[in-house]
Design a protein around this motif. Structure first.
Motif, PDB file in Angstrom:
ATOM      1  N   TYR A  26       0.699  -1.140   0.098  1.00 19.31           N
ATOM      2  CA  TYR A  26      -0.101  -0.158   0.016  1.00 19.31           C
ATOM      3  C   TYR A  26       0.846   1.122   0.043  1.00 19.31           C
ATOM      4  CZ  TYR A  26      -4.000  -2.996   1.145  1.00 19.31           C
ATOM      5  OH  TYR A  26      -4.721  -4.131   1.008  1.00 19.31           O
ATOM      6  N   LYS A  27       0.673   1.968  -1.189  1.00 15.87           N
ATOM      7  CA  LYS A  27       1.617   3.247  -1.276  1.00 15.87           C
ATOM      8  C   LYS A  27       1.035   4.357  -1.500  1.00 15.87           C
ATOM      9  CE  LYS A  27       5.529   0.358  -1.628  1.00 15.87           C
ATOM     10  NZ  LYS A  27       6.397   0.238  -0.420  1.00 15.87           N
ATOM     11  N   LYS A  28       1.096   5.366  -0.914  1.00 13.74           N
ATOM     12  CA  LYS A  28       0.471   6.713  -1.103  1.00 13.74           C
ATOM     13  C   LYS A  28       1.603   7.822  -1.795  1.00 13.74           C
ATOM     14  CE  LYS A  28      -2.212   6.496   3.133  1.00 13.74           C
ATOM     15  NZ  LYS A  28      -2.352   7.138   4.468  1.00 13.74           N
ATOM     16  N   THR A  29       0.843   8.586  -2.784  1.00 10.89           N
ATOM     17  CA  THR A  29       1.600   9.496  -3.591  1.00 10.89           C
ATOM     18  C   THR A  29       2.220  10.529  -2.704  1.00 10.89           C
ATOM     19  OG1 THR A  29       0.455   8.930  -5.362  1.00 10.89           O
ATOM     20  CG2 THR A  29       1.430  11.232  -5.642  1.00 10.89           C
ATOM     21  N   VAL A  30       3.547  11.019  -3.163  1.00 11.61           N
ATOM     22  CA  VAL A  30       4.052  12.179  -2.292  1.00 11.61           C
ATOM     23  C   VAL A  30       4.417  13.132  -3.437  1.00 11.61           C
ATOM     24  CG1 VAL A  30       6.175  12.809  -1.089  1.00 11.61           C
ATOM     25  CG2 VAL A  30       5.222  10.575  -0.673  1.00 11.61           C
ATOM     26  N   PHE A  31       4.212  14.209  -2.930  1.00  6.72           N
ATOM     27  CA  PHE A  31       4.025  15.286  -4.224  1.00  6.72           C
ATOM     28  C   PHE A  31       5.484  16.255  -3.987  1.00  6.72           C
ATOM     29  CE2 PHE A  31      -0.384  14.391  -3.676  1.00  6.72           C
ATOM     30  CZ  PHE A  31      -0.523  14.061  -4.681  1.00  6.72           C
ATOM     31  N   GLU A  32       6.193  16.286  -2.907  1.00  9.11           N
ATOM     32  CA  GLU A  32       7.526  17.049  -2.585  1.00  9.11           C
ATOM     33  C   GLU A  32       8.451  16.264  -3.154  1.00  9.11           C
ATOM     34  OE1 GLU A  32       6.387  15.191   1.339  1.00  9.11           O
ATOM     35  OE2 GLU A  32       5.250  16.358  -0.141  1.00  9.11           O
ATOM     36  N   PRO A  33       9.730  16.664  -3.170  1.00  8.20           N
ATOM     37  CA  PRO A  33      10.721  15.938  -3.718  1.00  8.20           C
ATOM     38  C   PRO A  33      11.327  14.952  -2.578  1.00  8.20           C
ATOM     39  CG  PRO A  33      11.079  18.317  -3.972  1.00  8.20           C
ATOM     40  CD  PRO A  33      10.001  18.176  -3.287  1.00  8.20           C
ATOM     41  N   LEU A  34      11.593  13.718  -2.886  1.00  9.74           N
ATOM     42  CA  LEU A  34      11.719  12.802  -1.971  1.00  9.74           C
ATOM     43  C   LEU A  34      13.072  12.185  -2.118  1.00  9.74           C
ATOM     44  CD1 LEU A  34      10.226  11.430   0.407  1.00  9.74           C
ATOM     45  CD2 LEU A  34       9.287   9.433  -1.211  1.00  9.74           C
ATOM     46  N   PHE A  35      13.721  11.918  -1.204  1.00  8.93           N
ATOM     47  CA  PHE A  35      15.289  11.181  -1.418  1.00  8.93           C
ATOM     48  C   PHE A  35      15.246   9.681  -1.445  1.00  8.93           C
ATOM     49  CE2 PHE A  35      19.565  10.076   0.317  1.00  8.93           C
ATOM     50  CZ  PHE A  35      20.360  11.114  -0.483  1.00  8.93           C
ATOM     51  N   VAL A  36      16.002   9.482  -2.349  1.00 11.84           N
ATOM     52  CA  VAL A  36      16.156   7.622  -2.407  1.00 11.84           C
ATOM     53  C   VAL A  36      17.838   7.273  -2.208  1.00 11.84           C
ATOM     54  CG1 VAL A  36      16.717   7.846  -5.002  1.00 11.84           C
ATOM     55  CG2 VAL A  36      15.800   5.810  -3.998  1.00 11.84           C
ATOM     56  N   GLN A 149      23.410   6.643  -7.914  1.00 10.80           N
ATOM     57  CA  GLN A 149      23.606   7.614  -7.145  1.00 10.80           C
ATOM     58  C   GLN A 149      22.349   8.372  -6.520  1.00 10.80           C
ATOM     59  OE1 GLN A 149      25.730  10.953  -9.418  1.00 10.80           O
ATOM     60  NE2 GLN A 149      23.800  12.146  -8.875  1.00 10.80           N
ATOM     61  N   GLU A 150      22.661   8.280  -5.064  1.00  5.62           N
ATOM     62  CA  GLU A 150      21.577   8.872  -4.445  1.00  5.62           C
ATOM     63  C   GLU A 150      21.140  10.258  -4.618  1.00  5.62           C
ATOM     64  OE1 GLU A 150      22.861   8.280  -0.311  1.00  5.62           O
ATOM     65  OE2 GLU A 150      22.355   5.999  -0.453  1.00  5.62           O
ATOM     66  N   GLY A 151      19.921  10.679  -4.561  1.00 11.27           N
ATOM     67  CA  GLY A 151      19.562  11.898  -4.893  1.00 11.27           C
ATOM     68  C   GLY A 151      17.951  11.872  -4.489  1.00 11.27           C
ATOM     69  N   THR A 152      17.453  13.073  -4.884  1.00 10.90           N
ATOM     70  CA  THR A 152      15.852  13.372  -4.736  1.00 10.90           C
ATOM     71  C   THR A 152      15.219  13.260  -6.154  1.00 10.90           C
ATOM     72  OG1 THR A 152      16.311  15.832  -5.065  1.00 10.90           O
ATOM     73  CG2 THR A 152      16.264  14.966  -2.840  1.00 10.90           C
ATOM     74  N   VAL A 153      14.194  12.763  -6.080  1.00 15.18           N
ATOM     75  CA  VAL A 153      12.964  12.526  -7.240  1.00 15.18           C
ATOM     76  C   VAL A 153      11.813  13.052  -6.864  1.00 15.18           C
ATOM     77  CG1 VAL A 153      12.332  10.815  -8.560  1.00 15.18           C
ATOM     78  CG2 VAL A 153      14.411  10.446  -7.613  1.00 15.18           C
ATOM     79  N   GLN A 154      10.937  13.596  -7.979  1.00 15.21           N
ATOM     80  CA  GLN A 154       9.609  14.091  -7.564  1.00 15.21           C
ATOM     81  C   GLN A 154       8.812  14.027  -8.776  1.00 15.21           C
ATOM     82  OE1 GLN A 154       9.268  18.312  -6.845  1.00 15.21           O
ATOM     83  NE2 GLN A 154      10.998  18.883  -8.149  1.00 15.21           N
ATOM     84  N   GLN A 155       7.452  13.963  -8.629  1.00 11.61           N
ATOM     85  CA  GLN A 155       6.423  13.992  -9.582  1.00 11.61           C
ATOM     86  C   GLN A 155       7.067  14.880 -10.808  1.00 11.61           C
ATOM     87  OE1 GLN A 155       2.356  15.643  -9.006  1.00 11.61           O
ATOM     88  NE2 GLN A 155       1.868  13.517  -9.156  1.00 11.61           N
ATOM     89  N   GLY A 156       6.876  14.453 -12.091  1.00  9.98           N
ATOM     90  CA  GLY A 156       7.147  15.285 -13.062  1.00  9.98           C
ATOM     91  C   GLY A 156       8.732  15.238 -13.769  1.00  9.98           C
ATOM     92  N   ASP A 157       9.422  14.553 -12.906  1.00  8.58           N
ATOM     93  CA  ASP A 157      11.036  14.511 -13.234  1.00  8.58           C
ATOM     94  C   ASP A 157      11.049  13.652 -14.459  1.00  8.58           C
ATOM     95  OD1 ASP A 157      12.059  16.091 -11.200  1.00  8.58           O
ATOM     96  OD2 ASP A 157      12.652  14.415  -9.942  1.00  8.58           O
ATOM     97  N   LYS A 158      11.764  14.052 -15.451  1.00  9.63           N
ATOM     98  CA  LYS A 158      12.150  13.307 -16.506  1.00  9.63           C
ATOM     99  C   LYS A 158      13.143  12.463 -16.337  1.00  9.63           C
ATOM    100  CE  LYS A 158      10.904  17.075 -19.863  1.00  9.63           C
ATOM    101  NZ  LYS A 158      11.621  17.886 -21.064  1.00  9.63           N
ATOM    102  N   LEU A 159      13.104  11.320 -16.865  1.00  7.88           N
ATOM    103  CA  LEU A 159      14.138  10.100 -17.105  1.00  7.88           C
ATOM    104  C   LEU A 159      14.984  10.531 -18.257  1.00  7.88           C
ATOM    105  CD1 LEU A 159      11.587   8.712 -15.588  1.00  7.88           C
ATOM    106  CD2 LEU A 159      13.077   6.791 -15.553  1.00  7.88           C
ATOM    107  N   THR A 160      15.981  10.334 -18.271  1.00  8.24           N
ATOM    108  CA  THR A 160      17.049  10.457 -19.413  1.00  8.24           C
ATOM    109  C   THR A 160      17.965   9.398 -19.311  1.00  8.24           C
ATOM    110  OG1 THR A 160      16.775  12.954 -19.106  1.00  8.24           O
ATOM    111  CG2 THR A 160      18.968  12.033 -20.338  1.00  8.24           C
ATOM    112  N   LEU A 161      17.914   8.659 -20.563  1.00  8.69           N
ATOM    113  CA  LEU A 161      18.808   7.534 -20.716  1.00  8.69           C
ATOM    114  C   LEU A 161      20.381   7.888 -20.659  1.00  8.69           C
ATOM    115  CD1 LEU A 161      18.857   4.289 -21.159  1.00  8.69           C
ATOM    116  CD2 LEU A 161      18.818   4.928 -23.638  1.00  8.69           C
ATOM    117  N   VAL A 162      21.093   7.625 -19.879  1.00 10.99           N
ATOM    118  CA  VAL A 162      22.634   7.766 -19.908  1.00 10.99           C
ATOM    119  C   VAL A 162      23.351   6.840 -20.349  1.00 10.99           C
ATOM    120  CG1 VAL A 162      24.593   8.210 -18.342  1.00 10.99           C
ATOM    121  CG2 VAL A 162      22.306   9.290 -17.623  1.00 10.99           C
TER     122      VAL A 162
END
Length: 215
Positions: A26-36, A149-162
């Protein structure tokens, strides 16, 4: 390719069919940047640490394109987080993505490690006994990422193939060999040669190859 939703949740115990079930599905949507981190998103967790979570399965992702197909099949809505995924994605499906693909998203860098393997808790959450098998048979499984690489991710972020692995093993193809062509030795040898494949799936394919060799 972008993030439609970031979803997290700690394990909780729910009553299903009159019995307690402890699950992190059971997951809930988070709207602010979240650290992974290398292990998971902050605030996320899994109940079954044998089959879920860990370095190779830090992030569970699911394509939003599949929701309409499930809605047609079961005549009910499916929304972000419905499959227990941390990242609901747009523009990235099992046919398009390959084991070993490296993406930048937000300030994090992630690498695809394996397809998602549906378990019984998916059926329990939705009250659909055949859902895990349907996920398996259709190949609409979703997939896992490890965090490079740890960092922050949020709704709307683009995924770029590296970077893309030279083996070019799509999740769709690996799923097909895992569930359908279970005795395809050449294919399994090619798959386990991919260094980015998760250790658990490498072990499964290696075990199958050993069994075939000993027949």
């Amino acid at each position: 390719m972008k993030v439609i939703s970031v979803n997290v949740g700690a394990p909780q115990t729910v009553m299903i069919d009159g019995k307690p079930l402890t699950t992190g599905i059971y997951k809930k949507t988070v709207f602010e940047p979240l650290f992974v981190t290398k292990r998971n998103f902050v605030g996320d967790g899994q109940a079954d640490l044998v089959h879920h979570g860990g370095y190779d399965k830090a992030i569970c992702a699911y394509p939003s394109e599949h929701f309409s197909e499930w809605e047609k099949r079961y005549h009910r809505p499916f929304s972000p987080g419905a499959f227990g995924e941390n990242l609901t994605l747009e523009g990235l499906t099992e046919e398009q993505v390959c084991i070993g693909d490296i993406f930048s998203v937000g300030t994090a860098v992630i690498q695809l490690s394996q397809p998602r393997q549906p378990c019984f808790k998916l059926s329990k959450r939705h009250g659909l006994p055949d859902l895990p098998l349907a996920v398996q048979q259709t190949g609409r499984t979703g997939f896992y990422f490890r965090v490079l690489q740890e960092g922050t991710v949020q709704q709307g972020d683009k995924l770029t193939l590296v970077e893309r692995s030279q083996t070019r093993l799509s999740v769709q193809y690996v799923n097909h060999i895992y569930y359908v062509e279970k005795t395809n030795v050449e294919a399994m040898q090619k798959i386990i040669a991919e260094p980015a494949l998760s250790e658990s799936w490498r072990k499964t394919f290696t075990t199958r190859l050993s069994a075939i060799a000993n027949e």
